[in-house]
Design a protein around this motif. Structure first.
Motif, mmCIF file in Angstrom:
data_model
loop_
_atom_site.group_PDB
_atom_site.id
_atom_site.type_symbol
_atom_site.label_atom_id
_atom_site.label_comp_id
_atom_site.label_asym_id
_atom_site.label_seq_id
_atom_site.Cartn_x
_atom_site.Cartn_y
_atom_site.Cartn_z
ATOM 1 N N PRO A 1 0.814 -1.222 0.000
ATOM 2 C CA PRO A 1 0.000 0.000 0.000
ATOM 3 C C PRO A 1 0.848 1.274 0.000
ATOM 4 O O PRO A 1 0.570 2.214 -0.748
ATOM 5 N N GLU A 2 1.910 1.287 0.789
ATOM 6 C CA GLU A 2 2.786 2.468 0.829
ATOM 7 C C GLU A 2 3.366 2.757 -0.554
ATOM 8 O O GLU A 2 3.400 3.916 -1.016
ATOM 9 N N VAL A 3 3.796 1.705 -1.242
ATOM 10 C CA VAL A 3 4.405 1.869 -2.567
ATOM 11 C C VAL A 3 3.374 2.391 -3.567
ATOM 12 O O VAL A 3 3.640 3.322 -4.345
ATOM 13 N N ILE A 4 2.188 1.799 -3.539
ATOM 14 C CA ILE A 4 1.156 2.191 -4.515
ATOM 15 C C ILE A 4 0.738 3.649 -4.276
ATOM 16 O O ILE A 4 0.628 4.445 -5.220
ATOM 17 N N ILE B 1 -3.027 -1.180 -11.238
ATOM 18 C CA ILE B 1 -2.177 -2.095 -10.460
ATOM 19 C C ILE B 1 -2.770 -3.499 -10.546
ATOM 20 O O ILE B 1 -3.953 -3.709 -10.268
ATOM 21 N N VAL B 2 -1.925 -4.462 -10.937
ATOM 22 C CA VAL B 2 -2.327 -5.872 -11.028
ATOM 23 C C VAL B 2 -1.669 -6.633 -9.872
ATOM 24 O O VAL B 2 -0.469 -6.475 -9.634
ATOM 25 N N TYR B 3 -2.455 -7.432 -9.181
ATOM 26 C CA TYR B 3 -1.937 -8.244 -8.063
ATOM 27 C C TYR B 3 -2.040 -9.703 -8.503
ATOM 28 O O TYR B 3 -3.118 -10.274 -8.589
ATOM 29 N N ASN B 4 -0.875 -10.290 -8.799
ATOM 30 C CA ASN B 4 -0.762 -11.572 -9.495
ATOM 31 C C ASN B 4 -0.352 -12.641 -8.478
ATOM 32 O O ASN B 4 0.819 -12.753 -8.113
ATOM 33 N N THR B 5 -1.327 -13.412 -7.989
ATOM 34 C CA THR B 5 -1.107 -14.202 -6.778
ATOM 35 C C THR B 5 -1.552 -15.652 -6.913
ATOM 36 O O THR B 5 -2.456 -15.966 -7.697
ATOM 37 N N SER B 6 -0.959 -16.503 -6.083
ATOM 38 C CA SER B 6 -1.373 -17.910 -5.999
ATOM 39 C C SER B 6 -2.729 -18.081 -5.326
ATOM 40 O O SER B 6 -3.300 -19.155 -5.352
ATOM 41 N N SER B 7 -3.208 -17.037 -4.675
ATOM 42 C CA SER B 7 -4.436 -17.049 -3.851
ATOM 43 C C SER B 7 -4.216 -17.648 -2.468
ATOM 44 O O SER B 7 -5.185 -17.819 -1.723
ATOM 45 N N TYR B 8 -2.966 -17.956 -2.122
ATOM 46 C CA TYR B 8 -2.709 -18.420 -0.752
ATOM 47 C C TYR B 8 -2.468 -17.166 0.095
ATOM 48 O O TYR B 8 -1.346 -16.796 0.413
ATOM 49 N N LYS C 1 -6.145 -4.901 3.159
ATOM 50 C CA LYS C 1 -5.239 -3.738 3.174
ATOM 51 C C LYS C 1 -5.031 -3.176 1.766
ATOM 52 O O LYS C 1 -4.532 -2.076 1.588
ATOM 53 N N LEU C 2 -5.374 -3.968 0.766
ATOM 54 C CA LEU C 2 -5.160 -3.549 -0.629
ATOM 55 C C LEU C 2 -6.429 -3.005 -1.271
ATOM 56 O O LEU C 2 -6.414 -2.593 -2.430
ATOM 57 N N GLU C 3 -7.513 -3.001 -0.514
ATOM 58 C CA GLU C 3 -8.794 -2.566 -1.077
ATOM 59 C C GLU C 3 -8.703 -1.116 -1.560
ATOM 60 O O GLU C 3 -8.219 -0.233 -0.833
ATOM 61 N N GLY C 4 -9.162 -0.867 -2.767
ATOM 62 C CA GLY C 4 -9.122 0.485 -3.331
ATOM 63 C C GLY C 4 -7.780 0.834 -3.947
ATOM 64 O O GLY C 4 -7.639 1.875 -4.591
ATOM 65 N N LEU C 5 -6.760 -0.012 -3.750
ATOM 66 C CA LEU C 5 -5.422 0.255 -4.295
ATOM 67 C C LEU C 5 -5.120 -0.663 -5.480
ATOM 68 O O LEU C 5 -4.449 -0.261 -6.432
ATOM 69 N N VAL C 6 -5.590 -1.894 -5.395
ATOM 70 C CA VAL C 6 -5.402 -2.841 -6.502
ATOM 71 C C VAL C 6 -6.601 -2.720 -7.445
ATOM 72 O O VAL C 6 -7.747 -2.668 -7.009
ATOM 73 N N ASP C 7 -6.305 -2.661 -8.749
ATOM 74 C CA ASP C 7 -7.373 -2.538 -9.749
ATOM 75 C C ASP C 7 -7.747 -3.880 -10.355
ATOM 76 O O ASP C 7 -8.893 -4.107 -10.731
ATOM 77 N N ILE C 8 -6.736 -4.737 -10.491
ATOM 78 C CA ILE C 8 -6.956 -6.028 -11.155
ATOM 79 C C ILE C 8 -6.336 -7.128 -10.293
ATOM 80 O O ILE C 8 -5.146 -7.078 -9.963
ATOM 81 N N TYR C 9 -7.139 -8.094 -9.932
ATOM 82 C CA TYR C 9 -6.591 -9.288 -9.282
ATOM 83 C C TYR C 9 -6.414 -10.362 -10.349
ATOM 84 O O TYR C 9 -7.316 -10.621 -11.162
#
Ligand code: SF4
Length: 292
Positions: free
Chosen positions: A111-114, A126-133, A141-149
């Motif tokens: 969040p600080e970086v974004i 911002i894309v958050y590219n995750t294993s879902s684990y 904490k990323l709500e409103g900061l990440v645009d694409i999961y």
């Protein structure tokens, strides 16, 4: 970071002094920052996706294609401000978005970086590219900061999750994580050129000998989320690392296996999706991670 319980591994370790399961400390450790042309067309498009490949990982997939990176053996450390500058450079290069790859173990630092990058003129998604684990608490904490999961749904069976990723509780954790991502984002939106502006695009990698499990995954995603998400069915599984010695995962998937999964998705009515064609199963598609 001084008692890290950021993800479902719950190591409770001080990452300013040591490392937990994810094998990296508190500082951002990054294997490569690059324009990435091989994500889904709505992510990479013609201009590429601005990928930041984080070192370390909280999974333990025996078929990991980037094991030097996931074990934190390669990579260079960045401060938050240095990472902000790199992100802005990716925007200047014309990338469609900033793509944080395997970011779960830094979820509370991003969040600080974004926010800093937005203050300095970052306008692309911002894309958050995750294993879902992921824990739901971290995702919030990323709500409103990440645009694409851009999450995976790797398994719904605990046996597969334990055997292949050392994460017996993955199915339940990933279900909750996906619910949270869809709750945050809602429906998908695209530019006139077909580039995703916001949305949830769930990836599923078809593994050899597990066609029925893949069908269950597609059924689950479509039944639960319908057309509010996109589904990417991937054929690029490549035997790598310890998987080469596994009696099931030691081979690529066959065309028939992949076609059966895709035909099932079409049969149940999935329209918002991506499939892969041609020779995507190759070690030559795996990027080098040299810290450059
Ligand atoms: S982020 Fe790393 S150290 Fe923290 S709980 Fe997860 S695996 Fe353990």
């Amino acid at each position: 970071m001084e008692a890290c319980n950021l993800c479902p591994r719950q190591c409770n370790i001080d990452r300013t002094k040591g490392v937990g399961y994810c094998k990296v400390g508190a500082a951002f450790k990054i294997g490569r920052i690059m324009k990435h042309m091989w994500e889904e067309p709505c992510i990479s498009g013609d201009n590429g996706s601005g990928a930041v490949f984080f070192a370390g990982c909280n999974m333990g997939c025996i078929y990991c294609q980037n094991d030097k990176l996931s074990k934190g053996l390669v990579g260079k450390e960045y401060t938050a401000d240095e990472l902000v500058e790199e992100i802005l450079k990716l925007q200047d290069m014309g990338c469609n978005n900033i793509n944080f790859v395997t970011p779960s173990h830094y979820a509370d630092r991003l969040p600080e970086v974004i926010i800093k990058a937005r203050d300095k003129g970052l306008t692309i998604p911002i894309v958050y590219n995750t294993s879902s684990y992921e824990s739901v608490e971290s995702l919030r904490k990323l709500e409103g900061l990440v645009d694409i999961y851009l999450p995976d749904l790797k398994y719904l069976d605990a046996d597969g999750a334990k055997k292949y990723s050392n994460a017996i509780n993955y199915p339940g954790i990933a279900r909750l994580a996906l619910d949270e991502m869809v709750r945050q984002i809602g429906h998908c939106e695209f530019t006139n050129e077909g580039i995703m502006k916001k949305g949830v695009l769930v990836r599923h990698l078809v593994l050899p000998g597990r066609v029925e499990e893949s069908k269950r995954v597609i059924d689950y995603l479509y039944t639960r989320y319908g057309d509010s998400i996109y589904i990417s069915i991937m054929n690029q599984y490549t035997p790598y690392g310890k998987a080469k010695d596994d009696n099931i995962l030691c081979r690529p998937i066959t065309e028939d296996e992949y076609d059966e999964v895709v035909e099932h998705a079409v049969f149940i009515g999935v329209e918002n999706g991506f499939i892969q064609e041609g020779e995507t199963c190759s070690e030559s598609f795996i990027p080098e991670f040299t810290s450059e």
